[in-house]
Design a protein around this motif. Sequence first.
Motif, PDB file in Angstrom:
ATOM      1  N   UNK A  85       0.845  -1.187   0.000  1.00  0.00           N
ATOM      2  CA  UNK A  85       0.000   0.000   0.000  1.00  0.00           C
ATOM      3  C   UNK A  85       0.886   1.245   0.000  1.00  0.00           C
ATOM      4  N   UNK A  86       0.698   2.118  -0.991  1.00  0.00           N
ATOM      5  CA  UNK A  86       1.553   3.292  -1.135  1.00  0.00           C
ATOM      6  C   UNK A  86       0.816   4.597  -0.904  1.00  0.00           C
ATOM      7  N   UNK A 145      -0.546   4.915   9.752  1.00  0.00           N
ATOM      8  CA  UNK A 145      -1.845   4.409   9.295  1.00  0.00           C
ATOM      9  C   UNK A 145      -1.701   3.225   8.340  1.00  0.00           C
ATOM     10  N   UNK A 146      -0.470   2.782   8.138  1.00  0.00           N
ATOM     11  CA  UNK A 146      -0.275   1.521   7.434  1.00  0.00           C
ATOM     12  C   UNK A 146       0.332   1.568   6.040  1.00  0.00           C
ATOM     13  N   UNK A 147       0.670   2.751   5.546  1.00  0.00           N
ATOM     14  CA  UNK A 147       1.317   2.797   4.238  1.00  0.00           C
ATOM     15  C   UNK A 147       2.706   2.173   4.315  1.00  0.00           C
ATOM     16  N   UNK A 148       3.114   1.533   3.207  1.00  0.00           N
ATOM     17  CA  UNK A 148       4.378   0.806   3.180  1.00  0.00           C
ATOM     18  C   UNK A 148       5.405   1.390   2.221  1.00  0.00           C
ATOM     19  N   UNK A 149       4.968   2.199   1.264  1.00  0.00           N
ATOM     20  CA  UNK A 149       5.856   2.851   0.306  1.00  0.00           C
ATOM     21  C   UNK A 149       5.323   4.257   0.034  1.00  0.00           C
ATOM     22  N   UNK A 173      12.524   9.000   4.982  1.00  0.00           N
ATOM     23  CA  UNK A 173      12.113   7.740   4.390  1.00  0.00           C
ATOM     24  C   UNK A 173      12.643   6.558   5.213  1.00  0.00           C
ATOM     25  N   UNK A 174      13.898   6.635   5.576  1.00  0.00           N
ATOM     26  CA  UNK A 174      14.519   5.550   6.361  1.00  0.00           C
ATOM     27  C   UNK A 174      13.998   5.519   7.789  1.00  0.00           C
ATOM     28  N   UNK A 234       9.899   3.486   2.115  1.00  0.00           N
ATOM     29  CA  UNK A 234      10.749   3.722   0.950  1.00  0.00           C
ATOM     30  C   UNK A 234      10.046   4.523  -0.138  1.00  0.00           C
ATOM     31  N   UNK A 235      10.799   5.397  -0.775  1.00  0.00           N
ATOM     32  CA  UNK A 235      10.294   6.187  -1.887  1.00  0.00           C
ATOM     33  C   UNK A 235      10.505   5.375  -3.160  1.00  0.00           C
TER      34      UNK A 235
END
Length: 82
Positions: A3-4, A30-34, A52-53, A58-59
Amino acid sequence: MKLGAQFYSIRNMTTTPEDLRESFKAMRNIGYEIAQISGICSIEPERLKSYSEEFCLPITCTHSSFDRLISDTDKLIREHII
């Protein structure tokens, strides 16, 4: 599938580096991964990478204007390598 978060959607909440950091934190919480970065404040690439780190977000995509792609290609590439 991951989920991005598309940061352009929250561009009004990313007008300063401090706001941008808080937005990374909120998106991760809230759960975004990228992340896809577009429409954010002016920020040094190293600092953006640190956010990001820090939040393990990650971008994976960015967006730059066509004019910048044509007229500032070398700098744009250097920023993305970081």
